[in-house]
Write a protein that holds these residues in place. Structure first.
Motif, PDB file in Angstrom:
ATOM      1  N   GLU A  50      58.576  41.844  50.930  1.00  0.00           N
ATOM      2  CA  GLU A  50      57.362  42.442  51.485  1.00  0.00           C
ATOM      3  C   GLU A  50      57.167  43.881  51.003  1.00  0.00           C
ATOM      4  O   GLU A  50      56.028  44.345  50.856  1.00  0.00           O
ATOM      5  CB  GLU A  50      57.400  42.392  53.019  1.00  0.00           C
ATOM      6  CG  GLU A  50      57.503  40.986  53.594  1.00  0.00           C
ATOM      7  CD  GLU A  50      56.437  40.044  53.043  1.00  0.00           C
ATOM      8  OE1 GLU A  50      55.295  40.459  52.789  1.00  0.00           O
ATOM      9  OE2 GLU A  50      56.763  38.857  52.846  1.00  0.00           O
ATOM     10  N   THR A  51      58.262  44.573  50.724  1.00  0.00           N
ATOM     11  CA  THR A  51      58.156  45.925  50.152  1.00  0.00           C
ATOM     12  C   THR A  51      57.541  45.870  48.756  1.00  0.00           C
ATOM     13  O   THR A  51      56.676  46.681  48.403  1.00  0.00           O
ATOM     14  CB  THR A  51      59.544  46.603  50.089  1.00  0.00           C
ATOM     15  OG1 THR A  51      60.090  46.694  51.411  1.00  0.00           O
ATOM     16  CG2 THR A  51      59.433  47.998  49.483  1.00  0.00           C
ATOM     17  N   LEU A  52      57.990  44.905  47.956  1.00  0.00           N
ATOM     18  CA  LEU A  52      57.410  44.727  46.620  1.00  0.00           C
ATOM     19  C   LEU A  52      55.926  44.372  46.699  1.00  0.00           C
ATOM     20  O   LEU A  52      55.115  44.856  45.908  1.00  0.00           O
ATOM     21  CB  LEU A  52      58.170  43.635  45.863  1.00  0.00           C
ATOM     22  CG  LEU A  52      59.579  43.977  45.381  1.00  0.00           C
ATOM     23  CD1 LEU A  52      60.254  42.747  44.796  1.00  0.00           C
ATOM     24  CD2 LEU A  52      59.534  45.095  44.345  1.00  0.00           C
ATOM     25  N   ALA A  53      55.582  43.527  47.662  1.00  0.00           N
ATOM     26  CA  ALA A  53      54.178  43.157  47.842  1.00  0.00           C
ATOM     27  C   ALA A  53      53.335  44.372  48.200  1.00  0.00           C
ATOM     28  O   ALA A  53      52.230  44.568  47.670  1.00  0.00           O
ATOM     29  CB  ALA A  53      54.049  42.084  48.918  1.00  0.00           C
ATOM     30  N   LEU A  54      53.855  45.211  49.095  1.00  0.00           N
ATOM     31  CA  LEU A  54      53.143  46.431  49.493  1.00  0.00           C
ATOM     32  C   LEU A  54      52.985  47.390  48.319  1.00  0.00           C
ATOM     33  O   LEU A  54      51.908  47.958  48.100  1.00  0.00           O
ATOM     34  CB  LEU A  54      53.892  47.114  50.637  1.00  0.00           C
ATOM     35  CG  LEU A  54      53.303  48.447  51.137  1.00  0.00           C
ATOM     36  CD1 LEU A  54      51.886  48.247  51.657  1.00  0.00           C
ATOM     37  CD2 LEU A  54      54.204  49.061  52.203  1.00  0.00           C
ATOM     38  N   MET A  55      54.060  47.556  47.542  1.00  0.00           N
ATOM     39  CA  MET A  55      54.002  48.440  46.368  1.00  0.00           C
ATOM     40  C   MET A  55      52.970  47.933  45.355  1.00  0.00           C
ATOM     41  O   MET A  55      52.200  48.711  44.790  1.00  0.00           O
ATOM     42  CB  MET A  55      55.388  48.517  45.719  1.00  0.00           C
ATOM     43  CG  MET A  55      56.412  49.283  46.543  1.00  0.00           C
ATOM     44  SD  MET A  55      58.084  49.180  45.835  1.00  0.00           S
ATOM     45  CE  MET A  55      57.821  49.918  44.234  1.00  0.00           C
ATOM     46  N   GLY A  56      52.952  46.636  45.132  1.00  0.00           N
ATOM     47  CA  GLY A  56      51.980  46.066  44.202  1.00  0.00           C
ATOM     48  C   GLY A  56      50.556  46.270  44.682  1.00  0.00           C
ATOM     49  O   GLY A  56      49.652  46.573  43.892  1.00  0.00           O
ATOM     50  N   TRP A  57      50.344  46.125  45.990  1.00  0.00           N
ATOM     51  CA  TRP A  57      49.010  46.333  46.556  1.00  0.00           C
ATOM     52  C   TRP A  57      48.572  47.785  46.417  1.00  0.00           C
ATOM     53  O   TRP A  57      47.413  48.066  46.091  1.00  0.00           O
ATOM     54  CB  TRP A  57      49.003  45.917  48.020  1.00  0.00           C
ATOM     55  CG  TRP A  57      47.653  46.107  48.669  1.00  0.00           C
ATOM     56  CD1 TRP A  57      46.574  45.288  48.586  1.00  0.00           C
ATOM     57  CD2 TRP A  57      47.257  47.210  49.486  1.00  0.00           C
ATOM     58  NE1 TRP A  57      45.518  45.793  49.302  1.00  0.00           N
ATOM     59  CE2 TRP A  57      45.903  46.983  49.865  1.00  0.00           C
ATOM     60  CE3 TRP A  57      47.907  48.365  49.941  1.00  0.00           C
ATOM     61  CZ2 TRP A  57      45.200  47.864  50.676  1.00  0.00           C
ATOM     62  CZ3 TRP A  57      47.206  49.249  50.748  1.00  0.00           C
ATOM     63  CH2 TRP A  57      45.861  48.998  51.106  1.00  0.00           C
ATOM     64  N   LEU A  58      49.510  48.720  46.644  1.00  0.00           N
ATOM     65  CA  LEU A  58      49.177  50.140  46.524  1.00  0.00           C
ATOM     66  C   LEU A  58      48.830  50.513  45.081  1.00  0.00           C
ATOM     67  O   LEU A  58      47.903  51.293  44.839  1.00  0.00           O
ATOM     68  CB  LEU A  58      50.352  51.001  47.013  1.00  0.00           C
ATOM     69  CG  LEU A  58      50.625  50.957  48.531  1.00  0.00           C
ATOM     70  CD1 LEU A  58      51.904  51.719  48.863  1.00  0.00           C
ATOM     71  CD2 LEU A  58      49.438  51.528  49.307  1.00  0.00           C
ATOM     72  N   VAL A  59      49.577  49.961  44.140  1.00  0.00           N
ATOM     73  CA  VAL A  59      49.324  50.251  42.728  1.00  0.00           C
ATOM     74  C   VAL A  59      47.954  49.744  42.300  1.00  0.00           C
ATOM     75  O   VAL A  59      47.246  50.398  41.521  1.00  0.00           O
ATOM     76  CB  VAL A  59      50.429  49.614  41.836  1.00  0.00           C
ATOM     77  CG1 VAL A  59      50.030  49.658  40.367  1.00  0.00           C
ATOM     78  CG2 VAL A  59      51.747  50.339  42.043  1.00  0.00           C
ATOM     79  N   SER A  60      47.559  48.582  42.800  1.00  0.00           N
ATOM     80  CA  SER A  60      46.293  47.975  42.380  1.00  0.00           C
ATOM     81  C   SER A  60      45.154  48.238  43.358  1.00  0.00           C
ATOM     82  O   SER A  60      44.059  47.704  43.197  1.00  0.00           O
ATOM     83  CB  SER A  60      46.478  46.460  42.223  1.00  0.00           C
ATOM     84  OG  SER A  60      46.891  45.881  43.446  1.00  0.00           O
ATOM     85  N   ARG A  61      45.402  49.058  44.380  1.00  0.00           N
ATOM     86  CA  ARG A  61      44.390  49.328  45.399  1.00  0.00           C
ATOM     87  C   ARG A  61      43.147  49.965  44.783  1.00  0.00           C
ATOM     88  O   ARG A  61      43.246  50.818  43.896  1.00  0.00           O
ATOM     89  CB  ARG A  61      44.961  50.271  46.462  1.00  0.00           C
ATOM     90  CG  ARG A  61      44.039  50.493  47.656  1.00  0.00           C
ATOM     91  CD  ARG A  61      44.694  51.368  48.687  1.00  0.00           C
ATOM     92  NE  ARG A  61      45.098  52.651  48.115  1.00  0.00           N
ATOM     93  CZ  ARG A  61      45.605  53.660  48.818  1.00  0.00           C
ATOM     94  NH1 ARG A  61      45.786  53.511  50.123  1.00  0.00           N
ATOM     95  NH2 ARG A  61      45.945  54.794  48.233  1.00  0.00           N
ATOM     96  N   GLY A  62      41.999  49.561  45.277  1.00  0.00           N
ATOM     97  CA  GLY A  62      40.750  50.139  44.793  1.00  0.00           C
ATOM     98  C   GLY A  62      40.205  49.450  43.570  1.00  0.00           C
ATOM     99  O   GLY A  62      39.103  49.754  43.114  1.00  0.00           O
ATOM    100  N   HIS A  63      40.960  48.480  43.036  1.00  0.00           N
ATOM    101  CA  HIS A  63      40.492  47.750  41.857  1.00  0.00           C
ATOM    102  C   HIS A  63      39.934  46.407  42.317  1.00  0.00           C
ATOM    103  O   HIS A  63      40.679  45.466  42.584  1.00  0.00           O
ATOM    104  CB  HIS A  63      41.633  47.545  40.857  1.00  0.00           C
ATOM    105  CG  HIS A  63      41.181  46.933  39.559  1.00  0.00           C
ATOM    106  ND1 HIS A  63      40.754  47.690  38.500  1.00  0.00           N
ATOM    107  CD2 HIS A  63      41.072  45.636  39.180  1.00  0.00           C
ATOM    108  CE1 HIS A  63      40.416  46.885  37.501  1.00  0.00           C
ATOM    109  NE2 HIS A  63      40.603  45.639  37.896  1.00  0.00           N
ATOM    110  N   ALA A  64      38.636  46.319  42.454  1.00  0.00           N
ATOM    111  CA  ALA A  64      38.000  45.081  42.914  1.00  0.00           C
ATOM    112  C   ALA A  64      38.010  44.032  41.817  1.00  0.00           C
ATOM    113  O   ALA A  64      37.696  44.326  40.663  1.00  0.00           O
ATOM    114  CB  ALA A  64      36.563  45.356  43.349  1.00  0.00           C
ATOM    115  N   ILE A  65      38.385  42.820  42.189  1.00  0.00           N
ATOM    116  CA  ILE A  65      38.392  41.712  41.235  1.00  0.00           C
ATOM    117  C   ILE A  65      37.057  40.994  41.326  1.00  0.00           C
ATOM    118  O   ILE A  65      36.766  40.318  42.316  1.00  0.00           O
ATOM    119  CB  ILE A  65      39.553  40.741  41.521  1.00  0.00           C
ATOM    120  CG1 ILE A  65      40.891  41.474  41.454  1.00  0.00           C
ATOM    121  CG2 ILE A  65      39.538  39.587  40.546  1.00  0.00           C
ATOM    122  CD1 ILE A  65      42.075  40.608  41.802  1.00  0.00           C
TER     123      ILE A  65
END
Length: 486
Positions: A50-65
């Motif tokens: 879940e930490t990795l998932a959170l880190m990945g979300w933070l890195v890609s945050r603000g990038h709308a697909i």
């Protein structure tokens, strides 16, 4: 351009990792109930995931697909499978069973790709939580395989998969609701079939633990068992035929079941791929059954045909269960099993292999080539299941088969450099690339496992399993420099 490809891939992978981590709650509960001492391992693995998932979300945050191009999808698919394969190894590595990193990754990759090759010994005495996690890896992997085959690969036009492109595999904005509806229905069908398989196993005499575990690995055509003897631990004939039935169910297109749910129409005998698959399995099983009945006086007819049907279906559907050491049935049987390793089930199923439809397209191409040699000016129309087959589909199918051959040669040679003998190298490469499970011979055959192989060979086989599960081209394309330019 590379960053614009990575961010959407990381965002989608983060969501996949988050959901995958939640699945660890089931074996954690088993660890707490049975006091196996592995609860801390699953808690730690969950926290890391879940930490990795959170880190990945933070890195890609603000990038709308908004628009998913084929280039995005190639990277997303490969990255997601690689990440969850590594994460799936954490409970093995952190458990009290002292499983080293190489073996943990191998077991996880084999599970998620529904290959079924194992490096673990002493399964009969292994903690319930680890056995459940192994089975869950295959069940999760099988569901992921169906989703990929239905919604992604046809869109990417990989290896002739364009032939199966429907509205559910169109990733335009207009079709996203249909795609989601299709995936949702497939999940319902997958759960229902798993439940029915569990119930059938229990009615045949299995206890609930063995029934649930084997139902998960049967429907996913994965082949992990709860015993070193694999399915040979069950001596009753009914359980073997139940396995045959549900392995065949798992190897047929899941869109077929969804279509039946919606329209109440059963299209089994109108589908060219399904007819070819069922006829091939029946003929091969019959041939091997006759061979066993005539050449093994210790087996009665019913037992001979049960052994033949079970093991043929297990290998063709790439499940990988074994109810006997078929490498000892004579050279004819051994060679037959080697060749059917490459066959596979139907497109849109949980099975691996080359897939039946590609063989059918290949023979269609061969027939056309022969006819054109006799009648050069003939106008020939290619049709498959009523759909026109254009040159691009034929070309991608031929390219796919060529890549399979090249990969088989390369992996066989690489394994031989690790000191493995010819049979182990050849069949080990085939079983990894086709996601089947057991190979042939005394080392990795149906009565053995992959534990004694050197670590380098295990890493090579892990790469081979992922390469085969992702249909080769999905991985190869992202390794080409041109993919990352412009």
């Amino acid at each position: 351009m590379g960053l614009s490809l990575l961010r959407p891939a990381i965002k989608v992978s983060s969501f996949v990792v988050f959901v995958f981590g939640l699945m660890m709650a089931v074996p954690l509960l088993m660890a707490l109930i049975y006091h196996t001492g592995n609860s801390e391992a699953f808690i730690t693995a969950f926290a890391i995931t879940e930490t990795l998932a959170l880190m990945g979300w933070l890195v890609s945050r603000g990038h709308a697909i908004q628009i998913l191009t084929p280039r995005h999808m190639f990277l997303m698919t490969s990255l997601a499978w690689l990440v969850i394969s590594l994460i799936g190894a954490l409970p093995f590595f952190l458990s009290n069973d002292a499983i080293d990193l190489t073996d943990a990754v191998f077991e996880s990759v084999s599970g998620l790709t529904t290959t079924g090759s194992t490096v673990l010994v002493g399964l009969d005495n292994m903690p319930h939580d680890i056995l459940v996690w192994r089975s869950m890896l295959q069940w999760i992997g099988g569901l992921g395989v169906i989703g990929m085959a239905v919604a992604i690969l046809p869109f990417l036009k990989v290896g002739g998969m364009k032939l199966f492109q429907t509205e559910s595999s169109d990733w335009s904005d207009k079709a996203i609701p249909q795609s989601r509806a299709m995936v949702t229905l497939i999940i319902y069908v997958y759960i229902l079939l798993t439940f029915l398989c569990t119930l059938a196993y229990m009615l045949a005499g299995m206890d609930s633990f063995h029934a649930v575990n084997h139902a998960m690995t049967t429907i996913s055509t994965g082949g992990y068992s709860t015993s070193d003897q694999s399915f040979a631990q069950f001596v009753d004939i009914p359980s073997h035929w139940i396995a045959v039935l549900f392995m065949l169910v798992g190897a047929m297109p899941f869109s077929l079941y969804v279509h039946f749910m919606i329209k109440r129409q059963w299209r089994v005998f109108r589908d060219q791929q399904i007819k070819g698959f069922l006829i091939s399995v029946a003929l091969i099983s019959l041939m091997l059954g006759v061979y066993l009945a005539l050449n093994n006086q210790e087996l009665d007819t019913a037992h001979a045909f049960t052994l033949a049907a079970f093991n043929v279906v297990s290998v063709v559907t790439t499940t990988g269960y074994a109810s006997g050491d078929y490498s000892l049935w004579g050279s004819f049987a051994a060679m037959l099993f080697f060749f059917i390793t490459f066959m596979g089930g139907c497109s849109g199923s949980t099975s691996g292999g080359i897939k039946v439809f590609r063989f059918q397209l290949f023979f269609m191409m061969l027939k056309e080539s022969t006819l054109r040699a006799v009648h050069p000016r003939a106008i020939l129309r290619r049709r498959y299941n009523g759909q026109p087959v254009d040159d691009s589909i034929i070309f991608s199918t031929a390219a796919f088969i060529f890549i399979v051959i090249i990969s088989q040669v390369a992996l066989t040679l690489s394994l031989s450099l690790c000191g493995l003998d010819l049979i182990t190298s050849l069949t080990g490469a085939a079983t990894a690339l086709m996601n089947v499970g057991p190979g042939l011979g005394g080392v990795i055959g149906p009565a053995g496992n992959f534990a004694s192989l050197p670590d380098t060979a295990k890493w090579l086989l892990s790469v081979g399993m992922l390469l085969g599960r992702l249909e080769f081209m999905t991985v190869i394309l992202i390794l080409i420099p041109a993919y990352w330019r412009g």
